[in-house]
Enzyme design. Sequence first.
Site, PDB file in Angstrom:
ATOM      1  N   SER A 416       0.685  -1.400  -0.089  1.00  0.00           N
ATOM      2  CA  SER A 416      -0.285   0.034  -0.130  1.00  0.00           C
ATOM      3  C   SER A 416       0.888   1.547  -0.219  1.00  0.00           C
ATOM      4  CB  SER A 416      -0.328   0.061   1.395  1.00  0.00           C
ATOM      5  OG  SER A 416      -1.685  -0.983   1.651  1.00  0.00           O
ATOM      6  N   HIS A 437      -1.970  -2.646  -6.897  1.00  0.00           N
ATOM      7  CA  HIS A 437      -1.882  -1.965  -5.428  1.00  0.00           C
ATOM      8  C   HIS A 437      -3.882  -2.034  -6.226  1.00  0.00           C
ATOM      9  CE1 HIS A 437      -3.163   0.919  -2.391  1.00  0.00           C
ATOM     10  NE2 HIS A 437      -2.813  -0.266  -1.749  1.00  0.00           N
TER      11      HIS A 437
HETATM   12  P1  NAD Z   1      -3.103  -9.695   6.248  1.00  0.00           P
HETATM   13  O1  NAD Z   1      -3.006  -9.222   8.236  1.00  0.00           O
HETATM   14  O2  NAD Z   1      -4.174  -9.877   5.963  1.00  0.00           O
HETATM   15  O3  NAD Z   1      -2.141 -11.091   5.786  1.00  0.00           O
HETATM   16  C1  NAD Z   1      -0.624 -11.148   4.948  1.00  0.00           C
HETATM   17  C2  NAD Z   1      -0.578 -12.684   4.999  1.00  0.00           C
HETATM   18  O4  NAD Z   1       0.534 -12.945   4.603  1.00  0.00           O
HETATM   19  C3  NAD Z   1      -0.936 -13.890   6.666  1.00  0.00           C
HETATM   20  O5  NAD Z   1      -1.771 -14.296   6.027  1.00  0.00           O
HETATM   21  C4  NAD Z   1       0.276 -14.143   6.722  1.00  0.00           C
HETATM   22  O6  NAD Z   1       0.172 -15.379   6.883  1.00  0.00           O
HETATM   23  C5  NAD Z   1       1.123 -14.524   4.982  1.00  0.00           C
HETATM   24  N1  NAD Z   1       3.003 -14.140   5.069  1.00  0.00           N
HETATM   25  C6  NAD Z   1       3.393 -13.298   5.237  1.00  0.00           C
HETATM   26  N2  NAD Z   1       4.753 -13.621   5.072  1.00  0.00           N
HETATM   27  C7  NAD Z   1       4.857 -14.333   4.195  1.00  0.00           C
HETATM   28  C8  NAD Z   1       5.352 -14.956   3.108  1.00  0.00           C
HETATM   29  N3  NAD Z   1       7.166 -14.939   3.641  1.00  0.00           N
HETATM   30  N4  NAD Z   1       5.010 -16.088   2.784  1.00  0.00           N
HETATM   31  C9  NAD Z   1       4.036 -15.778   1.990  1.00  0.00           C
HETATM   32  N5  NAD Z   1       2.306 -15.845   2.966  1.00  0.00           N
HETATM   33  C10 NAD Z   1       2.660 -14.626   4.091  1.00  0.00           C
HETATM   34  O7  NAD Z   1      -2.542  -8.352   4.939  1.00  0.00           O
HETATM   35  P2  NAD Z   1      -2.983  -7.555   4.493  1.00  0.00           P
HETATM   36  O8  NAD Z   1      -4.542  -6.825   4.415  1.00  0.00           O
HETATM   37  O9  NAD Z   1      -3.829  -8.755   3.376  1.00  0.00           O
HETATM   38  O10 NAD Z   1      -2.034  -7.431   3.393  1.00  0.00           O
HETATM   39  C11 NAD Z   1      -1.125  -7.794   3.069  1.00  0.00           C
HETATM   40  C12 NAD Z   1      -0.582  -6.862   1.825  1.00  0.00           C
HETATM   41  O11 NAD Z   1      -1.280  -5.864   0.989  1.00  0.00           O
HETATM   42  C13 NAD Z   1      -0.137  -5.545   2.530  1.00  0.00           C
HETATM   43  O12 NAD Z   1       1.542  -4.974   1.547  1.00  0.00           O
HETATM   44  C14 NAD Z   1      -0.716  -4.521   2.531  1.00  0.00           C
HETATM   45  O13 NAD Z   1      -0.026  -3.470   2.994  1.00  0.00           O
HETATM   46  C15 NAD Z   1      -1.601  -4.737   1.365  1.00  0.00           C
HETATM   47  N6  NAD Z   1      -3.098  -4.240   1.039  1.00  0.00           N
HETATM   48  C16 NAD Z   1      -3.909  -4.005   2.398  1.00  0.00           C
HETATM   49  C17 NAD Z   1      -4.958  -4.037   1.839  1.00  0.00           C
HETATM   50  C18 NAD Z   1      -5.935  -4.141   2.714  1.00  0.00           C
HETATM   51  O14 NAD Z   1      -7.068  -2.907   2.768  1.00  0.00           O
HETATM   52  N7  NAD Z   1      -5.784  -4.724   3.640  1.00  0.00           N
HETATM   53  C19 NAD Z   1      -5.209  -3.126   0.729  1.00  0.00           C
HETATM   54  C20 NAD Z   1      -4.093  -2.907  -0.730  1.00  0.00           C
HETATM   55  C21 NAD Z   1      -3.023  -3.300   0.206  1.00  0.00           C
END
Ligand code: NAD
Length: 681
Positions: A416, A437
């Site tokens: 993000s 993104h």
């Molecule tokens: P989340 O915590 O829900 O999910 C992250 C997942 O990644 C977890 O299930 C974890 O077990 C897994 N993980 C961590 N390290 C890993 C690895 N080395 N190999 C495989 N799996 C691994 O987080 P999220 O909200 O899904 O966010 C994920 C990414 O997306 C972040 O970079 C975040 O900034 C970005 N993002 C989030 C949103 C949002 O609204 N939540 C929106 C756009 C972008």
Amino acid sequence: MTAINEGIDLTVEDGVAVITLDFPPVNAMGPAMLDGLYDALMGALADPEAKCIVLICAGRTFIAGADLKSLGKVAPKVDFFELQDAVENSSKPTIAALHGTPLGGGLETALTLHYRIATPSTRMGLPEVKLGLLPGGGGTQRLPRITGAAHALDLLLTGRQVPAPEALEIGLIDRISASEESLRADAIAFARELVAEGKPPKRVRDREDKIEADRADPGLMERLREQWAGSLKLEAAQAIYRCVQAAVKGPFEAGVAVERAEFLPLPSSAQSLALRHMFMAEREAAKIPGLPKDTALKPVAKVAVIGGGTMGSGIATAFLDAGFPVTMVETTQEALDRGAASTKGVFTSRAARGKLTQEKADARIAALSTTLDLSAVADADLVVEAVFEDMEVKKDLFARLSQVVRPDAILASNTSTLDIDQIATAAAHPERVLGLHFFSPAHVMRLLEVVRGAKTDHATLATAMNLAKKLGKIAVVSGVCYGFIGNRMLAVRRDQTNALLAEGVSPWDIDEALVDYGFPMGQFQMLDMAGLDVVKTDSDVVRTALVAAGRKGQKTGKGYYDYSQGRHGNPDPATLDIITQATGVKSGSKTLSTPEIIERLLFPMINEGAKIVEEGIAYRASDIDVVWVYGYGWPAYKGGPMFYADHVGLSTVVEALRAIPGVTVAPLLEKLAAEGGKFNA
Ligand code: NAD
């Protein structure tokens, strides 16, 4: 065959006159078509051999709207309305043979013929509302007469394209041709049947069956108003509602008079100008300056998603929906099961609600494979990473991925806010690294920010833009900076809301102003939904205090708002106490008007947008509008932040910005304001 005019042919075959229009590429209505169609109609009417008339189009589609380029330049012999009258009053029965996408004026024309037949794949509609307009060619009056008011309002207020089978069901067409190829033959056969059965011309304007039933139901229009309350915020939608109301009331001529009067102010209304701007902006966003036209796209057949959390599972769903097989990788079995269950759950629930066939749901679920073994992504053409928002975790992952993926695979990060260029340093091929993104929920939200790194090559960028289209997304390219286009500007709004809180303005007043402006929810309602503990809150004293008090948002029943009475949340005096303690200023002690709050929150965002354009992070100001309308709920009818700024006047924006503490006016904004210029010139 008689060539009436260039692009128009009239033939008479076994007692049926066939008028064929051929104005590539989409048979858009212009003066030549109107004149030619009129002459052909007169020819067919004068020919004693012709007992019935079929109107059909060559090429891709039946008339798909107006030829905007020729509009107003050359006057036709007969205007649109005179032509409509002539067609509708034909003494011989007429049939419109539809294919492709008869939209707007095209469908209105089809409604002036007495009968309609369409190919199975035809999709028709009256999309004017999407541009803040209404169908001004009798569409609001004829449609309710053949479908009834409820279906008519649905079509007119959503502007959606109706597939042929549904059109048949609601009475918009009379039959569907046996195949795509047999339209002409089936239309002629239909005509012969009408002649054989002695069927008379049947004007849509005279159809009373459905409208009679509507008239007999006095509560109908009020119920429909409630049903469509959300859409009726738009001026054009309100005008459409009044037109349909007039259609139900009758008679036809009075309804047409209402339609013409309601149409008149719309083209120059601020809402329509904004919506038309968005229509163009969306198309512009697909254009990448400097990208060679012959850039070869990289084939993408297999996709891997790393991380099965909120975003990973949604991204997997989005790709599966578009027909890609997806491999999901996680670090623990538990997380993997959760991620897969969430993705599969979307399809099973859609099947249960009848939104997707069981067969398709099963196929999508079967196309998902799951693993804890990173080397399983070896055959992926594209890997999208959605792991924790942590630079070290991401770099470590990109280094490991580089060891297992094919050297030509594209590696994408869903970060993000993090620096894509820094992430790319860990990859063996930084030229094939970029940001994709997605917005949450990833399979629902239309926006995709495509983040080009300093080293991202043309083929990778072009492939990503093409993929976005396949996913049904609207892609906007952003350069690398904190938060890219969207989150960088959101951070500015967040700082302003916090500053207002610290001055004593209540969170409810702030949210109410944003909702009044047209956002689907306020800043604090949004935070409550996302969870107050999701993003680091160190610099945000109020949020930190709320989290410390166990108020983490909707998921804990309390955040800024109290959700014990339901999902909408109620203002909670306890929140004001926490804010007062955290800021040292009594929360709620300061009242600002809605316009004051809006200026305070939105003008600094516009200022940041100017910097984003100036720095070349966005190619053009309208890209910023697309990001905010499709990713953050900025009301489309306000045209996005940069269009809104142009509408308000840039010198007004600059003047207001000077009064906001801590804001430095962007040089580009200052310059444009001084010149009397605009962002979207
Ligand atoms: P989340 O915590 O829900 O999910 C992250 C997942 O990644 C977890 O299930 C974890 O077990 C897994 N993980 C961590 N390290 C890993 C690895 N080395 N190999 C495989 N799996 C691994 O987080 P999220 O909200 O899904 O966010 C994920 C990414 O997306 C972040 O970079 C975040 O900034 C970005 N993002 C989030 C949103 C949002 O609204 N939540 C929106 C756009 C972008």
